[in-house]
Design an enzyme around this catalytic site. Structure first.
Site, short mmCIF file in Angstrom:
data_model
loop_
_atom_site.label_atom_id
_atom_site.label_comp_id
_atom_site.label_asym_id
_atom_site.label_seq_id
_atom_site.Cartn_x
_atom_site.Cartn_y
_atom_site.Cartn_z
N LYS A 153 0.63 -1.19 -0.15
CA LYS A 153 -0.07 -0.03 -0.07
C LYS A 153 0.84 1.17 -0.05
O LYS A 153 0.39 2.56 0.49
CB LYS A 153 -1.20 -0.06 1.13
CG LYS A 153 -1.96 -1.13 1.46
CD LYS A 153 -2.38 -1.88 0.00
CE LYS A 153 -3.39 -0.88 -0.70
NZ LYS A 153 -3.50 -1.57 -2.00
N HIS B 224 7.04 -7.54 -2.26
CA HIS B 224 6.94 -6.72 -0.82
C HIS B 224 8.23 -7.41 0.14
O HIS B 224 7.82 -7.25 1.37
CB HIS B 224 5.62 -7.09 -0.28
CG HIS B 224 4.71 -6.24 -1.25
ND1 HIS B 224 4.66 -4.85 -1.51
CD2 HIS B 224 3.37 -6.95 -1.71
CE1 HIS B 224 3.72 -4.58 -2.01
NE2 HIS B 224 2.74 -5.78 -2.10
N SER C 139 -4.70 3.03 3.91
CA SER C 139 -4.98 2.65 2.49
C SER C 139 -5.14 0.80 2.67
O SER C 139 -5.87 0.12 2.14
CB SER C 139 -3.75 2.64 1.55
OG SER C 139 -3.78 2.05 0.36
P1 A3P Z 1 -4.94 5.14 -1.49
O1 A3P Z 1 -5.54 3.71 -0.89
O2 A3P Z 1 -4.52 5.85 -0.29
O3 A3P Z 1 -5.81 5.64 -2.55
P2 A3P Z 1 -0.02 -0.38 -3.54
O4 A3P Z 1 0.03 -0.42 -5.25
O5 A3P Z 1 1.35 -0.45 -3.00
O6 A3P Z 1 -1.09 -1.30 -3.25
O7 A3P Z 1 -0.51 1.04 -3.20
C1 A3P Z 1 -1.98 1.61 -3.52
C2 A3P Z 1 -2.14 3.11 -3.19
O8 A3P Z 1 -1.01 3.69 -4.14
C3 A3P Z 1 -3.40 3.51 -2.96
O9 A3P Z 1 -3.42 4.48 -2.26
C4 A3P Z 1 -3.74 4.08 -4.39
O10 A3P Z 1 -4.62 4.90 -4.74
C5 A3P Z 1 -2.03 4.56 -4.61
N1 A3P Z 1 -1.78 4.94 -6.03
C6 A3P Z 1 -1.84 4.15 -7.06
N2 A3P Z 1 -1.55 4.69 -8.43
C7 A3P Z 1 -1.18 5.94 -7.95
C8 A3P Z 1 -1.07 6.87 -8.83
N3 A3P Z 1 -0.94 6.97 -10.13
N4 A3P Z 1 -0.80 8.25 -8.11
C9 A3P Z 1 -0.96 8.58 -6.87
N5 A3P Z 1 -1.40 7.17 -5.98
C10 A3P Z 1 -1.73 6.10 -6.73
#
Ligand code: A3P
Length: 310
Positions: free
Chosen positions: A59, A122, A152
């Site tokens: 996340k 991870h 998140s």
């Molecule tokens: P939120 O839940 O705060 O919106 P991961 O890919 O490590 O699982 O992380 C997911 C988080 O990264 C989510 O955060 C998601 O919205 C955010 N995320 C994914 N793509 C993104 C982008 N292009 N710009 C900003 N945040 C992004």
């Protein structure tokens, strides 16, 4: 790479729930979809010199970084990535199948060797494949402030059908977050483990909040690090393609097609910003979390922005 560390968290109360919970492997909590057999197999996994690893605590902006790295690898040409899901282009190293004792990583070993493999993981530093220390592949590590990571993560677990009911935010914050009982181990241990290697020549340590403030600068930095500098036009296309707006509408990155998630509960691409934690943490929870983080990371030089970006 088994450098034994002293566990900082007491796992004695943690229940191992086959199928929908977590288990402990070498003193770290892992989610059910990362089998012990897969983690055992990391000692034999063959790393390639030209592999590129996107590494993070869950996340933290992993998918974002996967997409940026993937697009840079395709010279900033969105057409070349539009028909293949990001998890296929940058597969998850330790993701195991649902069948106990089986591992998925053969699909990674089968990837052609005429171009760099892009791999997501991870894994904490000490659980990386042994061969990684020998081959020293390029690593893009993405870190994000833990208050936003935890919000998140909570939202993600709520929508992930395979997980039992995670309960209320208050219960989760008190019973899981503040006890550091999250999958992949405590965030502080993970981030610090990689932060200590931020100056290694093969490591680029980035922060989500910096990418959010200056995506173009981040794309240039990653492209240069990967030895794939892009033209101005290709940088523009990469920035546009990897913006939150575009990625949240793109079925190859927004996970809307994945049946494992209940998209009515939350979305994978939820807010995509900094500071949403303020809508969740109570004053007392915030104080307790700030204290915990400070205790763990003080003296390391690692700092994060927690305020919403302007
Ligand atoms: P939120 O839940 O705060 O919106 P991961 O890919 O490590 O699982 O992380 C997911 C988080 O990264 C989510 O955060 C998601 O919205 C955010 N995320 C994914 N793509 C993104 C982008 N292009 N710009 C900003 N945040 C992004």
């Amino acid at each position: 790479m088994s450098e034994k560390t002293t566990p900082i968290v007491d796992y004695s109360d943690l229940e191992f729930k086959q199928g929908s919970g977590v288990h402990i492997w070498d003193e770290v909590i892992y989610p059910w979809f990362v089998h012990a057999e897969t983690l055992d197999a990391m000692s034999d996994f063959q790393v390639r010199h030209d592999d590129v690893y996107v590494i993070s605590y869950p996340k933290s902006g992993t998918t974002w970084t996967q997409e940026i790295v993937s697009l840079i690898n395709s010279n900033g040409e969105p057409d070349s990535v539009k028909d293949k899901h990001v998890e296929e282009r940058v597969p998850h190293l330790e993701m195991s199948t649902a069948i106990p004792g089986t591992i998925l990583y053969p699909r990674i070993t089968a990837m052609p060797d005429d171009k760099p493999r892009l791999i997501k993981t991870h894994l904490p530093y000490q659980h990386m494949p042994k061969d990684f220390l020998v081959k020293k592949p390029k690593i893009v590590y993405i870190a994000r402030n833990y208050k936003d990571v935890s919000v998140s993560g909570y939202s993600f677990l709520r929508m992930y059908k395979a997980y039992d009911d995670v309960g209320s935010w208050n219960d989760f914050c008190q019973g899981v977050l503040l006890k550091e009982l999250t999958p992949y181990g405590p965030w502080t241990a993970h981030v610090l483990g990689w932060w200590q290697h931020r100056r290694d020549k093969n490591v680029l340590f980035l922060k989500y909040e910096d990418l959010k403030k200056d995506l173009r600068g981040g794309v240039i930095q990653i492209a240069d690090f990967l030895g794939k500098p892009l033209s101005d036009e290709a940088i523009d296309k990469t920035v546009e393609h990897c913006s939150f707006k575009t990625m949240s509408r793109n079925p190859m990155t927004n996970f809307t097609g994945l049946d494992a998630f209940d998209h009515k509960v939350s979305s994978f691409m939820r807010k995509g910003g900094t500071g949403d934690w303020k809508n969740w943490y109570t004053v007392a929870q915030n104080e307790a979390m700030s204290k915990l983080i400070e205790e763990r990371i003080q003296g390391s030089g690692l700092e994060f922005d927690y305020e919403p970006a302007i």
